[in-house]
Every structure is written in C-alpha cells, then in structure tokens.
Design a protein around this motif. Sequence first.
Motif, short mmCIF file in Angstrom:
data_model
loop_
_atom_site.label_atom_id
_atom_site.label_comp_id
_atom_site.label_asym_id
_atom_site.label_seq_id
_atom_site.Cartn_x
_atom_site.Cartn_y
_atom_site.Cartn_z
N ALA A 66 0.84 -1.34 -0.02
CA ALA A 66 -0.03 0.00 0.04
C ALA A 66 0.94 1.23 0.15
CB ALA A 66 -0.77 -0.18 1.30
N LEU A 67 0.74 1.98 -1.08
CA LEU A 67 1.39 3.41 -1.08
C LEU A 67 0.46 4.53 -1.51
CD1 LEU A 67 4.33 4.54 -1.00
CD2 LEU A 67 4.57 4.04 -3.33
N ASP A 68 0.28 5.37 -0.52
CA ASP A 68 -0.77 6.33 -1.25
C ASP A 68 -0.28 7.19 -2.25
OD1 ASP A 68 0.56 8.84 -0.46
OD2 ASP A 68 0.09 8.17 1.59
N GLY A 69 -1.35 7.63 -2.99
CA GLY A 69 -0.93 8.43 -4.26
C GLY A 69 -0.13 9.62 -4.31
N CYS A 80 13.81 4.41 -15.34
CA CYS A 80 12.73 4.68 -16.22
C CYS A 80 11.64 3.85 -16.04
CB CYS A 80 13.38 5.05 -17.75
SG CYS A 80 12.09 5.45 -19.04
N HIS A 81 11.86 2.62 -16.37
CA HIS A 81 10.82 1.42 -16.36
C HIS A 81 10.21 1.78 -15.26
CE1 HIS A 81 8.95 -2.20 -16.31
NE2 HIS A 81 9.46 -2.69 -15.29
N HIS A 82 10.89 1.69 -14.00
CA HIS A 82 9.97 1.89 -12.70
C HIS A 82 9.18 3.22 -12.58
CE1 HIS A 82 11.49 -1.95 -11.14
NE2 HIS A 82 12.65 -1.54 -11.44
N ALA A 83 9.75 4.42 -12.98
CA ALA A 83 8.94 5.44 -13.13
C ALA A 83 7.77 5.26 -13.95
CB ALA A 83 9.84 6.83 -13.33
N ASP A 84 7.99 4.87 -15.06
CA ASP A 84 7.01 4.62 -16.03
C ASP A 84 5.85 3.80 -15.28
OD1 ASP A 84 8.20 5.87 -17.92
OD2 ASP A 84 8.48 4.21 -19.09
N LEU A 130 -0.55 5.48 -11.43
CA LEU A 130 -1.44 6.83 -10.82
C LEU A 130 -2.36 7.45 -11.99
CD1 LEU A 130 1.86 8.38 -9.21
CD2 LEU A 130 -0.20 7.50 -7.94
N GLY A 131 -2.07 6.82 -13.04
CA GLY A 131 -3.01 7.37 -14.09
C GLY A 131 -2.31 8.60 -14.90
N ALA A 132 -1.04 8.69 -14.67
CA ALA A 132 -0.50 9.93 -15.53
C ALA A 132 0.24 9.24 -16.67
CB ALA A 132 0.42 10.50 -14.33
N GLU A 133 0.46 10.08 -17.65
CA GLU A 133 1.19 10.05 -18.65
C GLU A 133 2.69 10.08 -18.22
OE1 GLU A 133 1.56 9.16 -22.65
OE2 GLU A 133 -0.47 9.64 -21.68
N PRO A 134 3.18 8.87 -18.77
CA PRO A 134 4.71 8.77 -18.42
C PRO A 134 5.63 9.95 -18.63
CG PRO A 134 4.22 6.57 -19.39
CD PRO A 134 2.79 7.55 -19.37
N ALA A 135 6.52 10.65 -17.97
CA ALA A 135 6.88 11.70 -18.33
C ALA A 135 8.53 11.24 -18.58
CB ALA A 135 7.06 12.88 -17.04
#
Length: 88
Positions: free
Chosen positions: A12-15, A61-65, A71-76
């Motif tokens: 569990a990790l909050d947003g 990069c893979h883990h950030a993606d 989170l429903g965000a576009e990968p930056a």
Amino acid sequence: MTQEPPLPRTIALDGQNAASLARLLRELERFFDGCDEATADVIADFFDLHPAAEAYSAAICHHADTLEAALGAEPAHVSDAATTGQAQ
C-alpha cells in the motif's frame, strides 16, 4: 544460510507518496542520463557494470513509468523533456 521471507507482491502506497517517488526516480534518471564521461566511468567501475549509467537510467525509467501508469499519469520520459525543452 538463513533465507529471507518472500517480499509481498503488492504494498500500500498512497498516491502522494507514489507521485513523489516517481518524481525522485525521474530526477535520478536525469542524473544518469546527464553524466559526463568521467562520472559515468566512475559509476561503471564502482558497480562493475559497463555501461552502468545507461543501465541504471533504463531501469529507473521503467520503474518511474510503472508508477506513473499506476497513478493514471502519462509517463514523463526524460528524453521527452529534452526534446520539448519542458521540465517534467
């Protein structure tokens, strides 16, 4: 030899914490992508992995993606910021 217990499959990790971790990973990705040759060589020698900077950048990069997708965000991607001139 003692074996460690298996890691949980999910945690569990909050947003807010997940978003902060994704930003930290992107900063690390920028660092590894922006290393000059001398710094990259020191990192490679330390980890005995050539080319270490590129390998770590790709893994980060893979883990950030993955976090950004969760989170429903576009990968930056760092490369996107470099080509558009926008900070991520």
